[in-house]
Design an enzyme around this catalytic site. Structure first.
Site, mmCIF file in Angstrom:
data_model
loop_
_atom_site.group_PDB
_atom_site.id
_atom_site.type_symbol
_atom_site.label_atom_id
_atom_site.label_comp_id
_atom_site.label_asym_id
_atom_site.label_seq_id
_atom_site.Cartn_x
_atom_site.Cartn_y
_atom_site.Cartn_z
ATOM 1 N N PHE A 1 0.804 -1.211 0.000
ATOM 2 C CA PHE A 1 0.000 0.000 0.000
ATOM 3 C C PHE A 1 0.844 1.271 0.000
ATOM 4 O O PHE A 1 0.350 2.332 -0.398
ATOM 5 C CB PHE A 1 -0.880 0.063 1.259
ATOM 6 C CG PHE A 1 -1.966 -0.963 1.335
ATOM 7 C CD1 PHE A 1 -3.013 -0.962 0.433
ATOM 8 C CD2 PHE A 1 -1.957 -1.934 2.325
ATOM 9 C CE1 PHE A 1 -4.027 -1.901 0.507
ATOM 10 C CE2 PHE A 1 -2.962 -2.872 2.415
ATOM 11 C CZ PHE A 1 -4.004 -2.858 1.503
ATOM 12 N N ALA A 2 2.070 1.210 0.502
ATOM 13 C CA ALA A 2 2.844 2.415 0.782
ATOM 14 C C ALA A 2 3.046 3.251 -0.482
ATOM 15 O O ALA A 2 3.757 2.838 -1.403
ATOM 16 C CB ALA A 2 4.194 2.041 1.383
ATOM 17 N N LYS B 1 -0.861 9.445 -2.690
ATOM 18 C CA LYS B 1 -2.097 9.093 -3.382
ATOM 19 C C LYS B 1 -3.024 10.255 -3.730
ATOM 20 O O LYS B 1 -4.145 10.023 -4.189
ATOM 21 C CB LYS B 1 -2.881 8.078 -2.554
ATOM 22 C CG LYS B 1 -3.330 8.612 -1.192
ATOM 23 C CD LYS B 1 -4.170 7.590 -0.446
ATOM 24 C CE LYS B 1 -4.714 8.174 0.852
ATOM 25 N NZ LYS B 1 -5.606 7.225 1.553
ATOM 26 N N TYR C 1 -0.165 10.978 -10.519
ATOM 27 C CA TYR C 1 -0.513 9.855 -9.645
ATOM 28 C C TYR C 1 -0.902 8.638 -10.478
ATOM 29 O O TYR C 1 -0.388 7.522 -10.268
ATOM 30 C CB TYR C 1 -1.659 10.253 -8.715
ATOM 31 C CG TYR C 1 -2.296 9.076 -8.017
ATOM 32 C CD1 TYR C 1 -1.617 8.374 -7.024
ATOM 33 C CD2 TYR C 1 -3.580 8.649 -8.374
ATOM 34 C CE1 TYR C 1 -2.196 7.284 -6.398
ATOM 35 C CE2 TYR C 1 -4.158 7.565 -7.748
ATOM 36 C CZ TYR C 1 -3.464 6.886 -6.768
ATOM 37 O OH TYR C 1 -4.046 5.800 -6.154
ATOM 38 N N LYS D 1 0.898 4.748 -10.960
ATOM 39 C CA LYS D 1 0.230 3.454 -10.770
ATOM 40 C C LYS D 1 0.280 2.617 -12.050
ATOM 41 O O LYS D 1 0.512 1.396 -12.004
ATOM 42 C CB LYS D 1 -1.216 3.667 -10.313
ATOM 43 C CG LYS D 1 -1.345 4.209 -8.895
ATOM 44 C CD LYS D 1 -0.833 3.214 -7.862
ATOM 45 C CE LYS D 1 -1.075 3.670 -6.449
ATOM 46 N NZ LYS D 1 -0.638 2.701 -5.424
ATOM 47 N N PHE E 1 -12.045 1.264 -7.142
ATOM 48 C CA PHE E 1 -12.835 2.381 -7.623
ATOM 49 C C PHE E 1 -12.854 3.476 -6.534
ATOM 50 O O PHE E 1 -11.892 4.213 -6.407
ATOM 51 C CB PHE E 1 -14.188 1.898 -8.132
ATOM 52 C CG PHE E 1 -14.056 1.424 -9.571
ATOM 53 C CD1 PHE E 1 -14.624 2.131 -10.604
ATOM 54 C CD2 PHE E 1 -13.288 0.300 -9.883
ATOM 55 C CE1 PHE E 1 -14.436 1.742 -11.936
ATOM 56 C CE2 PHE E 1 -13.101 -0.102 -11.200
ATOM 57 C CZ PHE E 1 -13.673 0.628 -12.226
ATOM 58 N N ASN E 2 -13.819 3.599 -5.690
ATOM 59 C CA ASN E 2 -13.855 4.711 -4.726
ATOM 60 C C ASN E 2 -14.034 4.171 -3.312
ATOM 61 O O ASN E 2 -15.170 4.023 -2.849
ATOM 62 C CB ASN E 2 -14.994 5.681 -5.078
ATOM 63 C CG ASN E 2 -14.804 6.343 -6.423
ATOM 64 O OD1 ASN E 2 -14.171 7.379 -6.535
ATOM 65 N ND2 ASN E 2 -15.361 5.734 -7.463
ATOM 66 N N ARG F 1 -16.504 20.435 -13.103
ATOM 67 C CA ARG F 1 -15.047 20.417 -13.163
ATOM 68 C C ARG F 1 -14.616 19.846 -14.510
ATOM 69 O O ARG F 1 -15.218 18.895 -15.017
ATOM 70 C CB ARG F 1 -14.453 19.552 -12.045
ATOM 71 C CG ARG F 1 -14.579 20.141 -10.674
ATOM 72 C CD ARG F 1 -13.924 19.256 -9.638
ATOM 73 N NE ARG F 1 -14.485 17.898 -9.627
ATOM 74 C CZ ARG F 1 -14.250 17.010 -8.670
ATOM 75 N NH1 ARG F 1 -13.449 17.313 -7.666
ATOM 76 N NH2 ARG F 1 -14.796 15.815 -8.723
ATOM 77 N N ALA F 2 -13.551 20.420 -15.048
ATOM 78 C CA ALA F 2 -13.015 19.899 -16.312
ATOM 79 C C ALA F 2 -12.585 18.448 -16.133
ATOM 80 O O ALA F 2 -11.953 18.094 -15.132
ATOM 81 C CB ALA F 2 -11.837 20.748 -16.771
#
Length: 340
Positions: free
Chosen positions: A81-82, A85, A149, A153, A177-178, A290-291
């Site tokens: 995970f480190a 983000k 970011y 990934k 996802f979220n 938002r764009a």
């Protein structure tokens, strides 16, 4: 029972995954430099899991330290995970993201290879799909990036693919996802520093009174209520997915999978659900789009179901209730006898 190295294990998703691994009977060694997490979470993780975690304080960029961790513990697999983000921060500080996210994975893999540890779960993101359009996104969708970011990934995914083609790596790539919500105990959850970048932690701060209102970016999308729709997955479900992933790797089953619910909820649906949890309507104000935002994005989770037997089970109301319980527990200094 296996021994799993959890890099970044004191962070938001890492802390929940520690609990899930402990509940599944695995031993866990956490490596974390606490640059984006509170050291106080360690004791709370122990309370939730019923046993204190083994924690090594340090950076995933410290190859000598990693060598000692592998020498002192019989590590069977890694969940990595480190990383940094925040999308906006990555635009401002791209070199830091390249160093930590790409360099950190390289350093970890060198140390793991030296120790003969070849099983690694990589924490990836649905942002590697770039702008996938308004549809359910399968793992076969084209990959791209729209910010540093996402670039890190995607680069890490490609590094893992190249390494696995040449050496005996068995890799699980999980594209989230979220992630939202918190552990139902109220003892661990998301605690972003400064102004939150993501929707639910922002809504949570509005609900607790730390922010005056939510800005809703556009209400003229082609969706039922006009606001953008996204696939939100409970962090407890996400933690279960990591347990299933690392156990599959221990059986020699590599995979690349979406982790989501396969459903999309709108901004206003989330605000209303959080209001139900908090017991009051939450203030918001509609502003311009938002764009780069798209109307609807959600996962096709069928491959995770087929390959891991994993399916998200917790709905939006559960995500909001657990987040609100966490916010109240934080506000009380974790002294609530009944966080409900």
């Amino acid at each position: 029972m296996a021994c799993i190295l959890l890099t970044g294990g004191a962070g938001y998703i890492g802390s929940h995954t520690f609990v899930a691994l402990a509940e599944a009977g695995h031993d866990v060694v956490i490596l974390d430099d606490f640059s984006n997490s509170d050291p106080g979470v360690v004791a709370r993780m122990g309370r939730v899991a019923g046993r204190e975690p083994t924690v090594v304080r340090g950076s995933v960029l410290d190859e000598a330290l990693l060598g000692r961790v592998f020498a002192e513990h019989r590590i069977d697999g890694i969940i990595h995970f480190a990383a940094l983000k925040a999308v906006g921060e990555s635009v401002e500080r791209p070199l830091d993201y390249f160093s930590t996210n790409i360099g950190g994975l390289m350093t970890l893999m060198r140390a793991a290879r030296a120790a003969g540890v070849w099983r690694l779960v990589f924490s990836s993101t649905a942002t590697v799909y770039g702008d996938p359009g308004d549809r359910a996104v399968p793992e076969t969708a084209p990959r791209s990036h729209t910010n540093p970011y996402a670039f890190t990934k995607l680069t890490c995914e490609q590094m893992l693919e190249q390494a696995a083609a040449a050496e005996p790596w068995c890799v699980g790539v999980l594209r989230y996802f979220n992630p939202v919500g918190a552990h139902p105990s109220g003892l661990i959850g998301e605690d972003p520093r400064g102004l939150p970048n993501n929707l639910m932690p922002y809504v949570a701060k509005v609900a607790i009174g730390a922010l005056p209102e939510l800005q809703v970016f556009g209400d003229d999308y082609a969706t039922p209520d006009g606001t953008g729709m996204r696939d939100y997955v409970h962090v407890v479900d996400l933690a279960r997915a990591h347990v299933a992933s690392v156990e599959a790797l221990l059986d020699g089953r590599a995979h690349t999978l979406n982790i989501g619910t396969g459903r999309a909820n709108s901004v206003l649906e989330l605000v209303e659900a959080y209001g139900r949890a908090a017991g009051r309507a939450l203030p918001y104000r509609v502003v311009g789009r938002r764009a780069g935002d798209v109307a609807i994005t959600y996962a096709d989770p069928s491959r995770a179901r087929a390959e891991l037997g994993f399916e998200a089970t917790l709905d939006l109301d559960a995500m909001c209730r657990d987040s609100w319980r966490w916010m109240r527990a934080q506000a009380s200094g974790f002294r609530l006898n009944d966080p409900e």
